[in-house]
Motif scaffolding. Structure first.
Motif, short mmCIF file in Angstrom:
data_model
loop_
_atom_site.label_atom_id
_atom_site.label_comp_id
_atom_site.label_asym_id
_atom_site.label_seq_id
_atom_site.Cartn_x
_atom_site.Cartn_y
_atom_site.Cartn_z
N LYS A 63 4.28 5.24 7.52
CA LYS A 63 5.05 6.51 7.80
C LYS A 63 4.65 7.51 8.84
O LYS A 63 5.29 8.19 9.47
CB LYS A 63 5.42 7.40 6.60
CG LYS A 63 6.37 6.43 5.58
CD LYS A 63 6.72 7.18 4.32
CE LYS A 63 7.62 5.93 3.55
NZ LYS A 63 8.03 6.84 2.32
N ILE A 108 11.63 4.87 7.26
CA ILE A 108 10.74 5.91 6.74
C ILE A 108 11.21 6.00 5.44
O ILE A 108 10.24 6.32 4.50
CB ILE A 108 11.13 7.26 7.55
CG1 ILE A 108 10.47 7.26 8.86
CG2 ILE A 108 10.50 8.51 6.62
CD1 ILE A 108 10.75 8.62 9.62
N GLU A 109 12.19 5.56 5.04
CA GLU A 109 12.59 5.76 3.73
C GLU A 109 12.29 4.30 2.74
O GLU A 109 12.73 4.45 1.57
CB GLU A 109 14.32 5.90 3.50
CG GLU A 109 14.70 7.24 3.82
CD GLU A 109 13.90 8.50 3.20
OE1 GLU A 109 13.79 8.30 2.07
OE2 GLU A 109 13.85 9.35 3.80
N TYR A 120 6.42 1.18 1.01
CA TYR A 120 5.38 0.54 1.66
C TYR A 120 4.31 0.10 0.43
O TYR A 120 4.11 0.75 -0.30
CB TYR A 120 4.97 0.99 2.68
CG TYR A 120 6.04 1.25 3.94
CD1 TYR A 120 6.10 0.35 4.86
CD2 TYR A 120 6.80 2.41 3.89
CE1 TYR A 120 6.80 0.19 5.81
CE2 TYR A 120 7.56 2.47 5.09
CZ TYR A 120 7.76 1.27 6.08
OH TYR A 120 8.71 1.26 6.96
N ASP A 141 6.30 -3.70 5.32
CA ASP A 141 7.18 -3.13 4.09
C ASP A 141 6.66 -4.06 3.06
O ASP A 141 6.05 -5.30 3.09
CB ASP A 141 8.69 -3.26 4.32
CG ASP A 141 9.16 -4.63 4.59
OD1 ASP A 141 9.45 -5.30 3.65
OD2 ASP A 141 8.94 -5.02 5.69
N ASP A 160 6.53 8.46 12.14
CA ASP A 160 6.50 9.83 12.71
C ASP A 160 6.23 9.81 14.11
O ASP A 160 6.90 10.75 14.76
CB ASP A 160 5.90 10.65 11.67
CG ASP A 160 6.27 10.92 10.40
OD1 ASP A 160 7.47 10.75 10.16
OD2 ASP A 160 5.59 11.56 9.45
#
Length: 217
Positions: free
Chosen positions: A35, A23-24, A27, A87, A39
């Motif tokens: 994300k 999540i960090e 992208y 990514d 989630d």
């Protein structure tokens, strides 16, 4: 049973940690699709962890709750693989940004993300987890929120990673995006009816065959 429970808890904790790292991550194009998808998976893991916590107050249901947690953890791990190659280290902003503009111009409202794969593969995949979430017992608040935040079905565009700078990407991906909107296009071509009939006449004349030229658009 406590050993199996501890093993499942450890697996879910490690999976949750990996999700936090992803999540960090950055992208390409800073588009929210990856994300939002992550989630959803976090929500599945939270639901599985909730099953383990429920054993404390429902020890008689330990076997069932543990099995449900293990199955849901396996599903979350499997779904995580769908985002592989999304990514910024795998697919650059220069490729994703034009694709995003196309999606916006075509008024495709589905949540979408792009990824690269080390294979000769162009693909537009649809992903829908709503039915699975609805069938879960006691889904977490995070899962319900994540499901509500996405525009389903999600779309995942895959392109080969070996030649990310090649222009053919744009033509092929445009073709794939066309599949997402073709059912919503109803063009009025009636004004071209004379040209259509003339074309049919010339083709049938050259091929020496008979065709029904009364077809209308």
């Amino acid at each position: 049973m406590s050993i199996a429970r501890n093993a499942c808890s450890f697996f879910l904790s490690r999976l949750r940690g990996e999700l936090s790292r992803l999540i960090e991550s950055t992208y390409p194009g800073y588009h929210p699709g990856p994300k939002i998808w992550l989630d959803v998976i976090v929500g599945l893991v939270e639901t599985a962890q909730g099953y383990l916590q429920a054993i404390e107050t429902n020890p008689a249901d330990e076997k069932k709750l543990l099995l449900d947690a293990e199955v849901l953890g396996d599903q979350a791990y499997s779904l995580l693989s769908l985002i592989s190659g999304a990514d910024a280290s795998q697919i650059p902003h220069q490729i994703v940004d034009p694709f995003q503009r196309w999606v916006a111009a075509l008024k495709i409202n589905n949540t979408i993300f792009f990824r690269a794969e080390h294979a000769s593969n162009y693909e537009l995949a649809t992903i829908d987890c709503r039915a699975m979430a609805q069938n879960l017992n006691s889904p977490s608040a995070g899962l319900l929120k994540a499901i509500g935040a996405a525009n389903w079905p999600m779309l995942r565009v895959t392109v080969p990673s070996q030649a990310m700078g090649m222009l053919p990407h744009f033509a092929v991906v445009a073709h794939e995006l066309g599949h997402a909107i073709q059912d919503h296009i109803t063009p009025d071509l009636s004004s071209f009816q004379p040209q259509f009939l003339d074309c049919i006449k010339r083709v049938t004349s050259r091929l020496a065959i008979s065709m029904d030229c009364k077809k209308t658009f």
